[in-house]
Write an enzyme that holds these catalytic residues in place. Structure first.
Site, short mmCIF file in Angstrom:
data_model
loop_
_atom_site.label_atom_id
_atom_site.label_comp_id
_atom_site.label_asym_id
_atom_site.label_seq_id
_atom_site.Cartn_x
_atom_site.Cartn_y
_atom_site.Cartn_z
N HIS A 249 1.02 -1.39 -0.23
CA HIS A 249 0.41 -0.48 -0.10
C HIS A 249 1.21 1.20 -0.05
CE1 HIS A 249 -3.00 -2.75 0.67
NE2 HIS A 249 -2.95 -3.07 1.87
O1 RIB Z 1 -4.94 -0.87 4.56
C1 RIB Z 1 -3.76 -0.47 4.42
C2 RIB Z 1 -3.15 1.07 4.98
O2 RIB Z 1 -3.71 0.91 6.71
C3 RIB Z 1 -1.23 1.05 5.16
O3 RIB Z 1 -1.59 2.40 5.42
C4 RIB Z 1 -1.03 0.20 6.29
O4 RIB Z 1 0.69 0.27 6.61
C5 RIB Z 1 -2.10 0.44 7.25
O5 RIB Z 1 -1.58 1.41 7.79
#
Ligand code: RIB
Ligand code: CA
Length: 313
Positions: free
Chosen positions: A243
């Site tokens: 992500h």
């Molecule tokens: O949903 C994904 C996000 O939530 C990313 O930033 C992961 O590190 C968590 O913080």
């Protein structure tokens, strides 16, 4: 080339770590003014520790780490040890950090920096819940007009949610903070699950990072092996979605991404859909666009960029 001044707000997390490594691997393009820890994947004590571990792994014990919010604005803390492990950086054995956090808290650092730097020259990069940013905006509303851009990982629309059917984790943890940020008028670039679910840590892509043969690359591969196991089980995919580096990749190569200006509102009342980012992709609401919402990405180009920048550490 003018280096872009950035503040990274983060809740490390293995994917946050990958984003920070990409940023530190790009010193010609990015000037990291400071890194702010926020409670998210794990409690603040761990996100602060983890942030300093990543800085030292990247050879940046000089980096300025600030500690921010202990919990969401108005809701009980929600964490994600089930994804990231008890420490939030499970998967690799690393020594405890020796560098200390700054004495100034993250909120005051964000306010002071935005007031000091010329208007429109500092970009906020958020990789976790938006509690620190919302708190700074509430304490100092004048800073909203001074932010160059806020590039965030968070939300989802066509992809739904990942912590509930409707909500993505960063928004779900602090929907009230997200509502403040999306209502602030700051130019926002949103990297939702619609993008990050295309960024899968496939064996072929991870092997390119492993082939770098450096200690930072080896540690990142170990982190990714731990981090992806939950999502491989959940989605049955070849690798898990990576992500947070999407935020830094956008600063370095925006052409990897495509999306459109949309109105985005945050659900904060319904218990069924709290934390949902309601993206008016088809512009049917008549509400003013308040974010550039990304939907597509050149995933191979993204991973080539990640490997290239990690390889420079
Ligand atoms: O949903 C994904 C996000 O939530 C990313 O930033 C992961 O590190 C968590 O913080
Ligand atoms: Ca994160």
């Amino acid at each position: 080339m003018q280096r872009r001044k950035i503040i990274i707000d983060t809740d490390p997390g293995q994917d946050d770590a990958a984003a920070i490594m990409m940023a530190f691997g790009s010193p010609d393009e990015l000037d990291v003014l400071g890194l702010c820890a926020v409670a998210g994947n794990v409690p603040l004590s761990f996100t602060s520790r983890n942030l300093r571990i990543v800085c030292e792994l990247c050879g940046r014990p000089d980096a300025k780490v600030y500690e921010g919010a202990l919990k969401p604005l108005d809701r009980p803390q929600v964490t994600a040890e089930h994804v990231h492990g008890k420490t939030g950086l499970d998967g690799a054995e690393l020594p405890e950090p020796t560098m200390q956090p700054q004495s100034q808290n993250a909120i005051d650092f964000i306010i002071e920096t935005l007031r000091r730097e010329p208007e429109g020259t500092v970009t906020l990069c958020t990789l976790g819940p938006l509690t620190n940013i919302a708190t700074a905006l509430t304490k100092a509303p004048d800073i909203a007009g001074r932010v160059q851009e806020l590039v965030m990982m968070g939300g989802g629309f066509f992809e739904g949610g990942n912590i509930t059917p409707a909500a993505e984790f960063n928004i779900f943890v602090d929907p009230d903070a997200a509502k403040i940020v999306f209502g602030s008028g700051i130019p926002i670039v949103m990297m939702p699950l619609d993008v990050t679910h295309q960024l899968l840590t496939t064996k072929a892509r991870v092997s390119k990072i492993a082939a770098l043969g450096t200690r930072p690359a080896q540690v990142l591969v170990e982190w990714l092996a731990f981090f992806e196991r939950f999502d491989i089980e959940k989605y049955g995919s070849d690798g898990g979605p990576l992500h947070d580096p999407s935020v830094i990749a956008y600063l370095l190569k925006p052409q990897l991404f495509s999306g459109r200006d949309c109105n985005v509102e945050i659900e904060t009342t319904s218990e069924l859909t709290v934390g949902m980012t309601v993206v008016d992709w088809w512009r049917v609401s008549g509400r003013k666009p308040n974010a550039k919402v990304m939907r597509d990405v050149d995933a191979d180009g993204f991973f080539d960029l990640l490997a290239d920048r990690v390889g420079r550490l």
